[in-house]
Scaffold this active site. Structure first.
Site, short mmCIF file in Angstrom:
data_model
loop_
_atom_site.label_atom_id
_atom_site.label_comp_id
_atom_site.label_asym_id
_atom_site.label_seq_id
_atom_site.Cartn_x
_atom_site.Cartn_y
_atom_site.Cartn_z
N ASN A 206 40.34 24.22 39.04
CA ASN A 206 40.66 24.48 40.45
C ASN A 206 39.76 23.63 41.33
O ASN A 206 38.93 22.87 40.83
CB ASN A 206 40.50 25.98 40.75
CG ASN A 206 39.11 26.46 40.40
OD1 ASN A 206 38.13 26.05 41.01
ND2 ASN A 206 39.00 27.31 39.39
N ASP A 272 41.78 32.78 36.32
CA ASP A 272 42.28 34.10 35.92
C ASP A 272 43.01 34.02 34.57
O ASP A 272 43.15 35.02 33.88
CB ASP A 272 43.23 34.64 36.99
CG ASP A 272 42.46 34.98 38.26
OD1 ASP A 272 41.31 35.43 38.14
OD2 ASP A 272 43.00 34.75 39.36
N LYS A 282 45.42 16.10 20.49
CA LYS A 282 45.99 15.77 21.80
C LYS A 282 47.52 15.96 21.75
O LYS A 282 48.17 15.46 20.81
CB LYS A 282 45.65 14.30 22.13
CG LYS A 282 46.06 13.90 23.52
CD LYS A 282 45.68 12.47 23.81
CE LYS A 282 46.40 11.99 25.04
NZ LYS A 282 46.48 10.56 25.12
N PHE A 316 32.42 36.79 45.06
CA PHE A 316 33.02 35.98 46.11
C PHE A 316 34.52 36.26 46.14
O PHE A 316 35.10 36.64 45.13
CB PHE A 316 32.76 34.48 45.86
CG PHE A 316 31.52 33.99 46.55
CD1 PHE A 316 30.27 34.33 46.06
CD2 PHE A 316 31.61 33.20 47.69
CE1 PHE A 316 29.12 33.90 46.70
CE2 PHE A 316 30.47 32.75 48.34
CZ PHE A 316 29.22 33.10 47.85
N LYS A 330 39.41 44.07 47.06
CA LYS A 330 38.72 43.48 45.90
C LYS A 330 37.40 44.19 45.61
O LYS A 330 37.12 44.49 44.45
CB LYS A 330 38.47 41.99 46.17
CG LYS A 330 38.16 41.23 44.91
CD LYS A 330 38.42 39.75 45.06
CE LYS A 330 39.90 39.46 45.08
NZ LYS A 330 40.21 38.04 45.20
N LYS A 334 36.79 45.80 42.00
CA LYS A 334 35.81 45.21 41.09
C LYS A 334 34.56 46.10 40.94
O LYS A 334 33.86 46.02 39.95
CB LYS A 334 35.37 43.83 41.60
CG LYS A 334 36.55 42.87 41.79
CD LYS A 334 36.45 41.70 40.89
CE LYS A 334 37.52 40.67 41.22
NZ LYS A 334 37.60 39.63 40.21
O1 C5P Z 1 39.71 38.19 41.16
P1 C5P Z 1 39.25 37.07 42.01
O2 C5P Z 1 39.29 35.77 41.31
O3 C5P Z 1 39.92 36.97 43.32
O4 C5P Z 1 37.73 37.45 42.36
C1 C5P Z 1 36.77 36.52 42.73
C2 C5P Z 1 35.40 36.94 42.26
O5 C5P Z 1 35.48 37.41 40.92
C3 C5P Z 1 34.42 35.81 42.23
O6 C5P Z 1 33.13 36.33 42.46
C4 C5P Z 1 34.56 35.26 40.82
O7 C5P Z 1 33.37 34.61 40.41
C5 C5P Z 1 34.83 36.53 40.03
N1 C5P Z 1 35.73 36.37 38.88
C6 C5P Z 1 35.28 36.68 37.61
N2 C5P Z 1 36.11 36.58 36.55
C7 C5P Z 1 37.38 36.20 36.69
C8 C5P Z 1 37.87 35.88 37.96
C9 C5P Z 1 37.01 35.97 39.05
O8 C5P Z 1 34.12 37.05 37.49
N3 C5P Z 1 38.15 36.08 35.64
#
Ligand code: C5P
Length: 388
Positions: A206, A272, A282, A316, A330, A334
């Protein structure tokens, strides 16, 4: 970072003197008031006019030329730090022996606040036992010394003696001047966009540059914290850096270390999803119609570590719409202590930009707005908020 700090820059007669023009600009950009004192020899390498223009202040070389009621070298000592760069073998040795035969040396002799020296000289001069003995004396007395690097020297040879980069001198200055408010605190910060491998040469990633995470790590380090940066690319800093490229690698490193921290800040943009079937070879262009990659869900590291006893967990939240609404959902999902929300639909802040504007949301869903600023300043404000 250096708001309201008075920095006295001392330049001696070495070719690296020209690099100090950049250093002065960096100090001023960071908010410092800069005054410059040179040895007469330094004037062979840089002009007073250049330094006056860059520092926006008088520049001093000779004794008895300061329009102040105090003797010159005493007036100049009213600074927060004296940074002598490049520091020649001559000046290093004279300071170590209390010699005061020019304004720079008299000032150094009378200076009671920190002195930072960035020596630069020919390799044989650096290795000279008297110079080394003098450096050892200075170190023992509490002088900060940024030892020179190895590399190509202006005298046409290669070896130890090249002045450290101005960025390093700048960072060291910030470190010395920052009150160690976070001394004794262990902070782990993740940074960068993860790379989810498809085959040995391809991956899904990303747009995260990792700049916000690095700014947080720099700021925490400058405040005296014991910092571990877990990043998706190597970072050459004075604190510990562990490279973790994929979400699973990052999960392992972060989960192992979280119980031993005071705070974990997940600034990394963790993918994600990852590719379900990594191809050892490859992938060949065999299909005319295209191929389908199957993706499976990655672990949510932030969710997994949230709730760890006695560890502040900060996440974040990068959103392109309904920023505050999504950030509030969120933090509840979380279970972390704070969420830092930023709007990635804006081109002037966030991903890959040097600036950011964020909202800090706590468990009670209270919102604090940090107006647009450099990522360095935003990082400092976030740390203040976490540890207030
Ligand atoms: O779920 P989302 O990606 O929107 O959440 C963002 C936060 O979650 C960020 O702090 C990112 O570092 C963390 N994150 C994580 N593991 C993931 C996805 C996001 O720790 N698989």
């Amino acid at each position: 970072m250096l708001e309201n700090k008075n920095i006295l820059v001392g330049i001696t007669g070495g070719i690296a003197a020209y690099k100090i023009c950049t250093l002065i600009r960096m100090y001023r950009k960071a908010g410092a008031n800069v005054r410059v004192v040179l040895t007469p020899n330094a004037l062979n390498f840089v002009t007073k006019l250049t330094l006056q223009t860059l520092s926006n202040n008088e520049v001093y070389v000779e004794n008895f030329e300061i329009n102040d009621y105090k003797p010159e070298h005493i007036a100049l000592t009213e600074s927060d730090i004296f940074v002598i760069a490049p520091a020649s073998a001559n000046t290093v040795s004279k300071i170590a022996n209390g010699i005061c035969d020019n304004l720079l040396l008299s000032t150094a002799c009378a200076f009671s606040k920190p002195i930072l020296l960035a020596p630069a000289m020919n390799t044989n001069m650096w290795n000279n036992p008297f110079v080394q003995e003098n450096l050892a004396k200075l170190k023992k007395t509490g002088y900060h010394i940024l030892e020179p690097d190895s590399g190509y020297l202006a005298c046409g040879t290669s070896g130890v003696g090249r002045m450290r980069e101005v960025e390093e001198i700048f960072d060291k200055t910030v470190e010395i001047l920052s009150p160690a408010k976070l001394k004794g605190k262990k902070i782990l910060i993740s940074a960068g966009g993860t790379r989810e491998k498809i085959d040995p040469v391809r991956y899904i990633t990303n747009s995260s540059s990792g700049k916000m995470g690095i700014a947080l790590a720099d700021a925490a380090y400058a405040l005296g914290a014991d910092v571990t940066l877990v990043s998706t690319f190597p970072v050459d800093k004075n604190y510990q850096n562990i490279v973790a490229q994929t979400a699973q690698e990052m999960e392992k490193v972060v989960k192992e270390r979280t119980p031993f921290q005071d705070c974990v800040i997940m600034a990394a943009a963790v993918s994600d999803y990852r590719v379900a079937n990594y191809s050892e070879q490859k992938i060949k262009k065999t299909s005319e119609d295209g191929i389908t990659l199957e993706l499976v869900k990655n672990p949510d590291i932030l969710k997994e570590i949230s709730g760890t006893k006695n560890v502040k967990i900060v996440g974040f939240c990068a959103e392109s719409e309904n920023l505050l609404e999504n950030a509030k959902t969120k933090i509840q999902n979380k279970g972390c202590d704070l969420i830092i929300a930023n709007d990635i639909s804006r081109k002037d802040i966030g991903f890959d930009s040097n600036e950011n504007e964020v909202y800090i949301i706590n468990k009670e869903l209270e919102v604090k707005h940090l107006e647009k600023d450099t990522k360095q300043n935003i990082a400092k404000r976030i740390l203040e908020e976490i540890f207030e």
